[in-house]
Enzyme design. Structure first.
Site, mmCIF file in Angstrom:
data_model
loop_
_atom_site.group_PDB
_atom_site.id
_atom_site.type_symbol
_atom_site.label_atom_id
_atom_site.label_comp_id
_atom_site.label_asym_id
_atom_site.label_seq_id
_atom_site.Cartn_x
_atom_site.Cartn_y
_atom_site.Cartn_z
ATOM 1 N N SER A 179 0.858 -1.192 0.000
ATOM 2 C CA SER A 179 0.000 0.000 0.000
ATOM 3 C C SER A 179 0.888 1.234 0.000
ATOM 4 O O SER A 179 1.975 1.223 0.592
ATOM 5 C CB SER A 179 -0.893 0.023 1.243
ATOM 6 O OG SER A 179 -1.554 1.268 1.361
ATOM 7 N N TYR B 172 -1.886 0.079 10.176
ATOM 8 C CA TYR B 172 -1.964 -0.581 8.862
ATOM 9 C C TYR B 172 -0.743 -0.219 8.018
ATOM 10 O O TYR B 172 -0.124 -1.083 7.390
ATOM 11 C CB TYR B 172 -3.251 -0.146 8.164
ATOM 12 C CG TYR B 172 -3.346 -0.524 6.701
ATOM 13 C CD1 TYR B 172 -3.533 -1.843 6.309
ATOM 14 C CD2 TYR B 172 -3.260 0.456 5.705
ATOM 15 C CE1 TYR B 172 -3.624 -2.178 4.966
ATOM 16 C CE2 TYR B 172 -3.355 0.131 4.365
ATOM 17 C CZ TYR B 172 -3.538 -1.187 4.004
ATOM 18 O OH TYR B 172 -3.634 -1.518 2.672
#
Length: 251
Positions: A146, A160
């Site tokens: 990501s 995250y």
């Protein structure tokens, strides 16, 4: 029946980016084995779509936070199709939208269990089967990272982002470890992508708010991420390994 490219495992293949990758792989001619945790309907829909397009697909229920489930997934692939040619580590979780000061130990553990430990264990099992050191024929591993790993996720998903930073490190280290054994390891780092992830996390307006802030002034699509994955799986990227490819509209 299109099965000329070998077998691709796509974890978390019942929705979003994973489903788009599975469909693209089936269309290209891979036998597709997709894992899912709970979305039976989504997984079955992806399998039907691939089959209706002349491809071969199998859905396997497996929780990527559980080592036994990961071992069972690979055993199923062994039994049905033999060693995989491509592994796409897509399954993941974001945890709650919150600042670091509000995140719980349980939430952190849940995110790390899938995004880091599960990804590592899948890589381990793939290397055992792909590596020429173990009699394999080589292969490709593509991790879904990501852009949060670089941007940091401040105010929303630092936990995250940290897990995806670990995925980037894993990608680079493993690529260097197994490059001489016929395995290429790369990652795709999506930015703001049109999937149900944002609404599920409690921020249904997130894409609308942040999409225009990307240089390309829009969020991306799961299919655009899948196209990058398919390129990294293909011979066209034969000299690419240890790369983390942003698919983020410049964000």
């Amino acid at each position: 029946m299109k099965t000329g490219l070998g077998t691709m495992i796509v974890t978390g293949g019942s929705k979003g980016i994973g489903a788009a990758v599975a469909r693209a792989a089936g269309k290209a001619g891979y036998r597709v084995v997709l894992s899912f945790k709970g979305d039976v309907d989504g997984a079955e829909a992806v399998v039907r779509d691939i089959a209706s397009d002349g491809g071969v697909a199998l859905a396997v229920r497996a929780d990527m936070a559980r080592e036994d489930d990961i071992l069972a997934l690979f055993a199923t692939v062994d039994e049905r199709f033999g060693a995989p040619d491509v592994l796409v580590n897509n399954a993941g979780g974001v945890g709650p939208l919150c600042r670091v000061e509000d995140v719980t130990a349980d939430a952190i553990a849940e995110v790390l269990a899938v995004n880091v430990t599960g990804t590592l264990l899948c890589c381990r099992e793939a290397v055992k089967r792909m590596s020429t050191r173990h009699g394999g024929r080589g292969g490709a591993i593509i991790n879904i990272s990501s852009r949060a790993a670089v941007l940091g996720g401040a105010g929303e998903w630092v936990h995250y982002a940290a897990s995806k930073g670990a995925v980037d490190s894993l990608t680079i280290g493993l690529a260097r470890e197994v490059g001489a054994e016929g395995i290429r390891v790369n990652a795709v780092a999506p930015g703001l992508i049109e999937t149900g992830l944002h609404a599920a996390a409690g921020a249904p307006d997130r894409l609308e708010r942040l999409g225009p802030t990307a240089p390309l002034q829009r969020p991306g699509t799961a299919e655009e991420v899948a196209a990058a994955v398919m390129w990294l799986a293909s011979p066209e990227s034969a000299y690419v390994t240890a790369a983390v490819l942003p698919v983020s509209g410049g964000r």
